[in-house]
Design a protein around this motif. Sequence first.
Motif, short mmCIF file in Angstrom:
data_model
loop_
_atom_site.label_atom_id
_atom_site.label_comp_id
_atom_site.label_asym_id
_atom_site.label_seq_id
_atom_site.Cartn_x
_atom_site.Cartn_y
_atom_site.Cartn_z
N LYS A 156 -9.05 -1.90 -6.81
CA LYS A 156 -10.04 -1.58 -5.76
C LYS A 156 -11.04 -0.65 -6.44
O LYS A 156 -10.70 0.47 -6.82
N ARG A 199 -10.74 -6.73 -6.14
CA ARG A 199 -10.98 -6.88 -4.70
C ARG A 199 -12.47 -6.88 -4.37
O ARG A 199 -13.24 -6.12 -4.95
N VAL A 234 -3.56 0.13 -3.40
CA VAL A 234 -4.84 -0.09 -4.10
C VAL A 234 -5.64 1.20 -4.21
O VAL A 234 -6.50 1.32 -5.09
N ASN A 235 -5.39 2.14 -3.31
CA ASN A 235 -5.93 3.49 -3.51
C ASN A 235 -4.94 4.14 -4.48
O ASN A 235 -4.02 4.84 -4.09
N GLU A 283 -14.79 2.76 -0.77
CA GLU A 283 -14.15 3.87 -0.07
C GLU A 283 -13.75 4.99 -1.02
O GLU A 283 -12.64 5.51 -0.97
N HIS A 291 -6.70 4.33 13.76
CA HIS A 291 -7.00 2.97 14.23
C HIS A 291 -6.07 2.49 15.33
O HIS A 291 -5.80 1.31 15.45
N ASP A 340 -12.92 -6.05 8.30
CA ASP A 340 -11.71 -5.35 7.85
C ASP A 340 -10.51 -5.66 8.74
O ASP A 340 -10.10 -4.81 9.52
N LYS A 358 -10.85 -10.41 1.56
CA LYS A 358 -10.18 -10.31 2.86
C LYS A 358 -10.56 -11.51 3.73
O LYS A 358 -11.62 -12.11 3.54
N PHE A 407 -13.47 -6.13 -1.37
CA PHE A 407 -13.63 -5.28 -0.19
C PHE A 407 -14.46 -4.06 -0.58
O PHE A 407 -13.94 -3.02 -0.97
N GLU A 442 0.44 3.75 3.16
CA GLU A 442 -0.85 3.69 3.85
C GLU A 442 -0.84 2.51 4.81
O GLU A 442 -0.50 1.39 4.43
N ARG A 443 -1.15 2.78 6.06
CA ARG A 443 -1.12 1.76 7.11
C ARG A 443 0.27 1.14 7.24
O ARG A 443 0.42 -0.05 7.53
N GLU A 459 -2.61 -3.03 11.07
CA GLU A 459 -3.42 -1.81 11.17
C GLU A 459 -4.28 -1.79 12.44
O GLU A 459 -4.36 -0.77 13.11
N TRP A 465 0.86 -1.19 0.00
CA TRP A 465 0.00 0.00 0.00
C TRP A 465 0.90 1.24 0.00
O TRP A 465 0.69 2.20 0.72
O1 GCW Z 1 -8.51 -1.45 6.23
C1 GCW Z 1 -8.95 -0.43 5.41
C2 GCW Z 1 -7.90 0.59 5.58
C3 GCW Z 1 -7.67 1.44 4.36
C4 GCW Z 1 -7.50 0.52 3.17
C5 GCW Z 1 -8.78 -0.29 3.01
C6 GCW Z 1 -8.70 -1.30 1.87
C7 GCW Z 1 -6.11 0.75 1.26
O2 GCW Z 1 -8.21 1.39 6.69
O3 GCW Z 1 -6.51 2.19 4.60
O4 GCW Z 1 -7.19 1.22 2.00
O5 GCW Z 1 -9.02 -1.03 4.17
O6 GCW Z 1 -8.39 -2.45 2.15
O7 GCW Z 1 -8.91 -0.93 0.74
#
Ligand code: GCW
Length: 696
Positions: free
Chosen positions: A290, A326, A212-213, A294, A524, A367, A362, A328, A170-171, A395, A162
Amino acid sequence: MMRGKGIVNRLAAIAAALLVAGPLHAEDGYALWLRHAPPEGEGRSRLARLGGLIVANNPDHPTVALAMRELDDGLAQLRGGAAAADGAATGIRFDCHDPAVARGGAFRVMADKASLRIAAGEPVGCLYAAYAILRELGQGVDPAKLALDEAPAMPLRMLNHWDNPDGHVERGYSGRSIFDWWHLPEKLGPRMIDYARANASLGINAVVVNNVNARAFMLEPRYIAKLARLADAWRPYGIRVFLSARFSAPKDIGGLATADPLDPQVQAWWRAKADEIYAAIPDFGGFLVKANSEGQPGPQDYGRTHADGANMLAAALGMRGTVIWRAFVYQAEDTTDRTMQAYAEFQPLDGQFADNVIVQIKNGPLDFQPREPFHPLFGAMPKTRLMLETQITREYLGQATGIAYLAPLWKEVLDADTGRGGPKPKTVAQIVSPVGMAGVANTGSDRNWTGTHFDQANWYAFGRLAWNPSLTSEDIAREWTAQTFTRDTETVRRIAAMMLGSRDLVAQYTAPLGLAHLMGTGHHYGPSPWVCDLERPDWNPCYYHRADKDGIGFDRTAKGSGALAQYAPSIAAQWADAATIDEKYLLWFHRVRWDHRIKGGDTLWERLAAEYAWAEIGLRGRIQSWEGLRPHIDAERHAAIAADMARELKDARWWRDASMAYWQSVNGLPLPAGARPIPESLEAYRARTFPEAPGQ
Ligand code: GCW
């Protein structure tokens, strides 16, 4: 070809001199599990005979050459830098195109007193064999007794980074990104090779280099050139590169007015993009996406389905590559229980995805929580290739403080019986094994790669489980410890025991009895069960715990959200009754009164208080055990880990105090008899902020 013994011996002698003089660096963790520390006594003399002469039938193949070099270097290190004993040396022979051995990384290793033979169906199998031999020897196995016959269980063993192009992860809790996009393609840092080695030593064979973002500009030509440099560097290590692709790229960087997957211009744009990438990277793996999650763009922006979107990209790649899509997803407008949304959207699409599409799911339906039941999509899409997504970075499990060895969490999911798949229902491992497993990487620029030393074990365990999901968490902990710290049997046993219980401890003080998502907003980190005013209901801890004066927990039975019905009836039946359910899932599936009697007789309230208290006792015990290991661990890492443990105890007490203060504020009950008083007021806990937390 024979490798010149002379040069090797000279290098070995130099290495020996350095070792005698003491290592240049103290143990800072950079070498990971590839330290190859020399054994003492008998182990050392057994190794003395090994590795004089290494031959292969195709030594010029880059991967074969690498396998030979890695084994040679690793053996030299294990021998403490001493040259292999003259005359008596055991010959080592690689055959990396043995038709009797499967392709795709399988290998056999056969040894006797006079020789060591390695056979593989293709060169990467030889490389894996070299690392496997070093892993065995690193644990003290007698070289004359080496006998291995292995093949990877899963074809795709993948890390998802990420990492953003600006270097922020990220994370990520271990520094900045390891990828230096600015200096690529001209300059390739040495970490990029050490990273590939570490992955290859575990059999990890695929890497998604970006978040993925995703930023669309990472599909521009200058980034393709940078990626090609990485791909070239990692190819000998058997690693293929993948990119996270932003679905709206045709609009963002392609000048089109739409990214509608059914628009011919959009389709042509992606095809041309894929061709451009394959011209630079012939073995490019494909795209990870993704979409419509979100805030990320996706096919639903145009009234199309996830299958429409995935299949369009799959057609652009053709059989050259794979689209990993994904699952998610959850919608702001949707008021259904969030844990049900992915199933609701994806299950009806079963059978509609192209052959080169994989749906990545996932481990659980929420999450990456400290504990979740397995995702109900596993088993429910028999006509779709499904891959498991795990999170190596922690995370929701304390990030890079304390210890949380995650193999037991992943094993819980891999070993879960889905109750589906015919007369002999399949486990999650059986469902994903024909496809693969991804782990969200925890690597960073920190000297030890992962923020804490123990987090290296999670990278290690991920790779080992993707290679062989039937390994036990304990075996993996032991082999990692022996290579990372010491071969001393009792120390290994004690460290493995600490690791094995660590994730349960985190779950116990953050999310006891099946609670989830009570962490601080944004980052988190730390407790925030009181948060109830965020824009989206399902971002709020109160959405998940539903505590009030009567009770606590999320009713997911038929009387509640009905999420239980997404599981096979045989599985749902195990969880349907609050009186008989495994307590670790109690409040995940049930809302119960504070005076609900738990097996054993305590009320829910008493038991909740006890869970926090037990976690604290466990953490104190671990600190003591670690102190007792001081003589067996190098000072630098011992001190760093002791500090991690102290921090975790402090955080666990904070979790307990703040959570209990909050639960009391809703249920009005006195603390159960014997419970430690809460030092501060609820207001004081609520008022704590820590903008310095990573991930804010
Ligand atoms: O767990 C959440 C996280 C986001 C993450 C998202 C995902 C990459 O807080 O930071 O973004 O999942 O898995 O897409």
